[in-house]
Design a protein around this motif. Structure first.
Motif, mmCIF file in Angstrom:
data_model
loop_
_atom_site.group_PDB
_atom_site.id
_atom_site.type_symbol
_atom_site.label_atom_id
_atom_site.label_comp_id
_atom_site.label_asym_id
_atom_site.label_seq_id
_atom_site.Cartn_x
_atom_site.Cartn_y
_atom_site.Cartn_z
ATOM 1 N N SER A 1 0.832 -1.207 0.000
ATOM 2 C CA SER A 1 0.000 0.000 0.000
ATOM 3 C C SER A 1 0.866 1.256 0.000
ATOM 4 C CB SER A 1 -0.953 -0.005 1.193
ATOM 5 O OG SER A 1 -0.237 0.015 2.407
ATOM 6 N N SER A 2 2.023 1.201 0.626
ATOM 7 C CA SER A 2 2.939 2.338 0.616
ATOM 8 C C SER A 2 3.395 2.651 -0.802
ATOM 9 C CB SER A 2 4.140 2.037 1.502
ATOM 10 O OG SER A 2 5.133 3.018 1.348
ATOM 11 N N LYS B 1 3.032 6.080 -5.589
ATOM 12 C CA LYS B 1 2.906 6.113 -7.043
ATOM 13 C C LYS B 1 1.703 6.951 -7.468
ATOM 14 C CE LYS B 1 3.969 4.783 -11.198
ATOM 15 N NZ LYS B 1 5.188 5.196 -11.840
ATOM 16 N N LYS B 2 0.571 6.814 -6.765
ATOM 17 C CA LYS B 2 -0.611 7.612 -7.091
ATOM 18 C C LYS B 2 -0.337 9.098 -6.864
ATOM 19 C CE LYS B 2 -4.452 4.470 -6.792
ATOM 20 N NZ LYS B 2 -5.006 4.746 -8.101
ATOM 21 N N GLY B 3 0.415 9.425 -5.817
ATOM 22 C CA GLY B 3 0.783 10.821 -5.577
ATOM 23 C C GLY B 3 1.649 11.376 -6.687
ATOM 24 N N LEU B 4 2.595 10.573 -7.170
ATOM 25 C CA LEU B 4 3.457 11.020 -8.266
ATOM 26 C C LEU B 4 2.680 11.165 -9.567
ATOM 27 C CD1 LEU B 4 6.655 8.891 -7.541
ATOM 28 C CD2 LEU B 4 6.366 11.351 -7.194
ATOM 29 N N LEU B 5 1.753 10.234 -9.832
ATOM 30 C CA LEU B 5 0.936 10.334 -11.045
ATOM 31 C C LEU B 5 0.012 11.551 -10.997
ATOM 32 C CD1 LEU B 5 0.020 6.585 -11.695
ATOM 33 C CD2 LEU B 5 1.596 8.038 -13.002
ATOM 34 N N ARG B 6 -0.493 11.861 -9.824
ATOM 35 C CA ARG B 6 -1.358 13.029 -9.672
ATOM 36 C C ARG B 6 -0.571 14.318 -9.938
ATOM 37 N NH1 ARG B 6 -5.185 13.744 -4.509
ATOM 38 N NH2 ARG B 6 -3.198 13.849 -3.445
ATOM 39 N N LEU B 7 0.683 14.340 -9.555
ATOM 40 C CA LEU B 7 1.544 15.489 -9.815
ATOM 41 C C LEU B 7 1.752 15.680 -11.318
ATOM 42 C CD1 LEU B 7 3.552 17.682 -8.756
ATOM 43 C CD2 LEU B 7 5.296 15.911 -8.889
ATOM 44 N N GLY C 1 7.790 18.783 -6.454
ATOM 45 C CA GLY C 1 6.386 19.066 -6.188
ATOM 46 C C GLY C 1 5.686 17.970 -5.406
ATOM 47 N N TYR C 2 6.199 16.762 -5.496
ATOM 48 C CA TYR C 2 5.574 15.647 -4.778
ATOM 49 C C TYR C 2 5.645 15.836 -3.261
ATOM 50 C CZ TYR C 2 10.366 13.985 -4.167
ATOM 51 O OH TYR C 2 11.680 13.873 -3.834
ATOM 52 N N LEU C 3 6.571 16.655 -2.794
ATOM 53 C CA LEU C 3 6.680 16.895 -1.356
ATOM 54 C C LEU C 3 5.491 17.674 -0.804
ATOM 55 C CD1 LEU C 3 10.476 17.731 -1.113
ATOM 56 C CD2 LEU C 3 9.336 15.621 -0.424
ATOM 57 N N LYS C 4 4.724 18.314 -1.684
ATOM 58 C CA LYS C 4 3.539 19.068 -1.257
ATOM 59 C C LYS C 4 2.265 18.238 -1.327
ATOM 60 C CE LYS C 4 5.509 23.380 -2.909
ATOM 61 N NZ LYS C 4 5.402 24.455 -3.897
ATOM 62 N N ASP C 5 2.367 17.000 -1.784
ATOM 63 C CA ASP C 5 1.192 16.143 -1.977
ATOM 64 C C ASP C 5 0.964 15.275 -0.742
ATOM 65 O OD1 ASP C 5 -0.957 14.944 -3.179
ATOM 66 O OD2 ASP C 5 0.251 13.566 -4.382
ATOM 67 N N TRP D 1 2.886 11.666 0.960
ATOM 68 C CA TRP D 1 3.321 11.591 2.373
ATOM 69 C C TRP D 1 2.634 10.431 3.098
ATOM 70 C CZ3 TRP D 1 7.491 13.467 4.439
ATOM 71 C CH2 TRP D 1 8.101 14.578 3.842
ATOM 72 N N ALA D 2 1.359 10.191 2.763
ATOM 73 C CA ALA D 2 0.651 9.059 3.372
ATOM 74 C C ALA D 2 1.333 7.755 2.981
ATOM 75 C CB ALA D 2 -0.807 9.059 2.946
#
Length: 102
Positions: free
Chosen positions: A63-64, A69-75, A89-93, A97-98
Motif C-alpha cells: 500500500s505504501s 505512485k498515485k501521488g506522483l501520477l497526480r503530480l 512538487g511531490y513533497l507538497k502532496d 506523504w501518506a
C-alpha cells in the motif's frame, strides 16, 4: 579432576574440577519454565503469529508503494515537473506523504 588456570592482570588462580553437577530443573530454558503462558502461546500459535505479521507487513509495504505512485501520477496530471527531472512538487502532496508514512 581437571585443573583450570585463570589469569588476570595481577592475579593467577588454579582451580580443580572435582565433579560435574546436573541442573536441578532441566525443564527451564533461558530462565523461563514451560508452564509460562508466553511459552505456551508461542508453542501453540507461533507459526500463525509469524504468518500474520508477514502478511500484514506485505500489505503495508504494498500500500505504501501504491500510495506514493498515485501521488506522483497526480503530480504529472497537474503538469508538475517529474521527480526524475529534478522536480520536488511531490513533497507538497498529502497522498505521497501518506504512502511514505505507511
Amino acid at each position: 579432576g581437571s585443573l583450570i588456570t585463570l589469569s588476570c592482570l595481577s592475579h593467577r588462580v588454579v582451580c580443580q574440577v572435582i565433579s560435574t553437577a546436573v541442573p536441578a530443573d532441566s525443564g527451564q530454558e533461558n530462565g523461563t519454565s514451560d508452564s509460562s503462558w508466553i511459552t505456551r502461546l508461542e508453542n501453540s500459535y507461533g507459526f500463525y503469529i509469524g504468518l500474520g505479521l508477514a502478511v500484514f507487513s506485505s500489505f503495508l509495504i504494498g500500500s505504501s508503494v501504491i500510495l506514493k505512485k498515485k501521488g506522483l501520477l497526480r503530480l504529472v496530471e497537474k503538469g508538475g515537473t517529474r521527480a526524475g527531472d529534478g522536480g520536488h512538487g511531490y513533497l507538497k502532496d498529502w497522498l505521497w506523504w501518506a504512502g511514505l508514512l505507511t
